[in-house]
Each structure stands twice: as structure tokens, then as C-alpha cells.
Design an enzyme around this catalytic site. Sequence first.
Site, mmCIF file in Angstrom:
data_model
loop_
_atom_site.group_PDB
_atom_site.id
_atom_site.type_symbol
_atom_site.label_atom_id
_atom_site.label_comp_id
_atom_site.label_asym_id
_atom_site.label_seq_id
_atom_site.Cartn_x
_atom_site.Cartn_y
_atom_site.Cartn_z
ATOM 1 N N CYS A 28 0.812 -1.220 0.000
ATOM 2 C CA CYS A 28 0.000 0.000 0.000
ATOM 3 C C CYS A 28 0.842 1.265 0.000
ATOM 4 C CB CYS A 28 -0.951 -0.007 1.195
ATOM 5 S SG CYS A 28 -2.144 -1.371 1.171
ATOM 6 N N HIS A 76 -3.305 7.486 1.810
ATOM 7 C CA HIS A 76 -3.686 6.167 1.321
ATOM 8 C C HIS A 76 -5.094 5.880 1.811
ATOM 9 C CE1 HIS A 76 -3.983 1.953 0.660
ATOM 10 N NE2 HIS A 76 -3.722 1.592 1.891
ATOM 11 N N ASN A 96 -10.043 0.005 -0.527
ATOM 12 C CA ASN A 96 -8.581 0.071 -0.462
ATOM 13 C C ASN A 96 -8.012 -0.495 -1.753
ATOM 14 O OD1 ASN A 96 -5.850 -0.269 0.058
ATOM 15 N ND2 ASN A 96 -6.134 -1.099 2.117
#
Length: 324
Positions: free
Chosen positions: A114, A251, A281
Site C-alpha cells: 500500500c 492512502h 482500499n
Amino acid sequence: MIRRSIVVGTGHYLPERVVENSWFEERLDTNDEWIRSRSGIERRHFAADGQTTSDLAIRAAKAALENAGLTADEIDGIVLATSTPDFTFPAVATMVQSGLGMTRGFAYDVQAVCAGFVFALANADAMLRAGMANRLLVIGAETFSRIMDWTDRSTCVLFGDGAGAVILEARDSAGTSDDRGILSSDLHSDGTYRDLLYVDGGVSTTGTAGQLRMQGNLVFRHAVEKLTKTAHAALDKAGLETSDVNWLVPHQANKRIISGTAQKMGLPMEKVVLTVADHGNTSAASIPLALSIANGENRFKPGDVLVTEAIGGGLSWGSVVLRW
């Protein structure tokens, strides 16, 4: 005078298939309220059968080129962040290079889960500042739906597929915090936390792609503290204060993590770019997706200070400060 990496174009692509939270209610012991309350996610996009990470990345790259008014032959290289490549090798970036019709320059992948786009952005910035290139395409692209355990309600409801891209161009600048472009970066990793977020397969272990495993409560505990610290560290390196920040572009993992980080930084949510509700996500794709969407809405003004930050498997985390 020094060279700075200026953002001159953004683009993104999301697969056509939209999956609402209700889709999971028919398959798992979960519901829309449970998912929203714990993550802030309402829907996400899943790649179609046969649609690969490179397919998404090529579409995002083309959108960024169009936004910048550039052609592929004006790009010197591609740095692509992903944890879900089409193949073990070659790099997804080389397939994007081919898909764009580029026959010059270089292309390679960065893998920091990520946090991948932040690492890729810092890497591209270093090359531009060093004079190794003049214009780079930086992409985050993922198909996390390919590595989900569809029986694990704690993870499979969180992730989606997508791609985002930015084009960085080197320009001479005064070398002060008033410059446009990337002003600083701050990167970290700590492999002792590997078991908190990982995929249980790989070439040299199981010979399979594996599935995502996460200890969400422990990742959450690390996330807010580490993201706040890295954002402050990057601001310090840039010679800026939190009060100088116009936008936090985090993020997009979890709304609670995002709001917790913003609160610790002393930033109101009005200064935070939020896309997690619509995309889930998307790992390395989430920051460039958010940048592209916000840019398309004309939310960023020339001179605005942006902070991007992310944490992912490794654990790996970091931040980049840039002036729009």
C-alpha cells in the site's frame, strides 16, 4: 538552482464492475452497516475476468498523458507500483510501456504494497533530480480482487481494483520551500512486522499467488502513529509546518485511520481528500487515484501544499510533500 519534480498530469482508471456492500451480504455473515462503520467503504470496483493489472495501468497512463497534453514518446521512463503483477516477470511497467507504444526509455516495478506509490514517487523524484531523466510516468495499479480469501469477512470487504498515474517533469527551481514540485520524502520499513499484513503464497514458498492475511487491529494501531510521524518528518525536511498544508492526500485504506491521522496532525477533514467510500482500499493505486480525482474536480490550486502518506505490508510506510 536545483531540479524539482513537478506534477504536470494526472489520470486514473476504474474497472466497470461496481460492487456494493450488499453483494457481500449474500455471501458472508456481514452487512452494509458493519462494513461502513468499520471502514467507511460503501462500494468498490472489481476487474473483469481476463482484465489484468497492466490493462488498468495502461488506461490510467493514457489518461495522465492526455491530461498533460503529452505523447508517450515524450516520456523517459515508467516507475510502477504494484503488489499484484500480471506475471512473476516481466515487470508490469514494461507491459505498460509496450501498451503505450513506447520504444525508448526504461520501465520497472516497485513493490511496497500500500505504500508502493509513495516509494515509487520518491524513487522517480530522485532520478529526476539526479538528471537521469526529464519526464517520468509514475503509476500505482492493483487487482487485489485476485488475492482475496472470499470466506474472510475481515479482509475481502475492504479491497478494490484500480489504477492511478501522475507525470513528473524536472524543472529548474530556486531550491526553497516556495518551489513547485516535490519538496521532500520520508520512507521507512520494518520487516519484524511482516506477519501483520502479508500474502500466504509466492514463487519460492508455495509456488502459488496466495491470499491476503491481515491482523487488522494491530495494523490500525501502527498506522495512525507511523503515518503522523512520517508526515511531520517530511514537512520538517521541506521546511514547512502543518499550518502550511492545504491538502492531505492519504492512502485510502480505512476512514477511521484517515480521520485519526488528520486529527493527530491538527488538520480538519475539509482538507482531506477522501475516496475510500467509492473505491475501497486499492493499495498502491489509492493515492494516485485520489490525486487524479481531486485534480479533475479542480480542488488543487497552484501553490497548494499537499502531503501524501501511506502504510502497507512490510510494514512499509512513508510520505511525500509537494507543492502543486
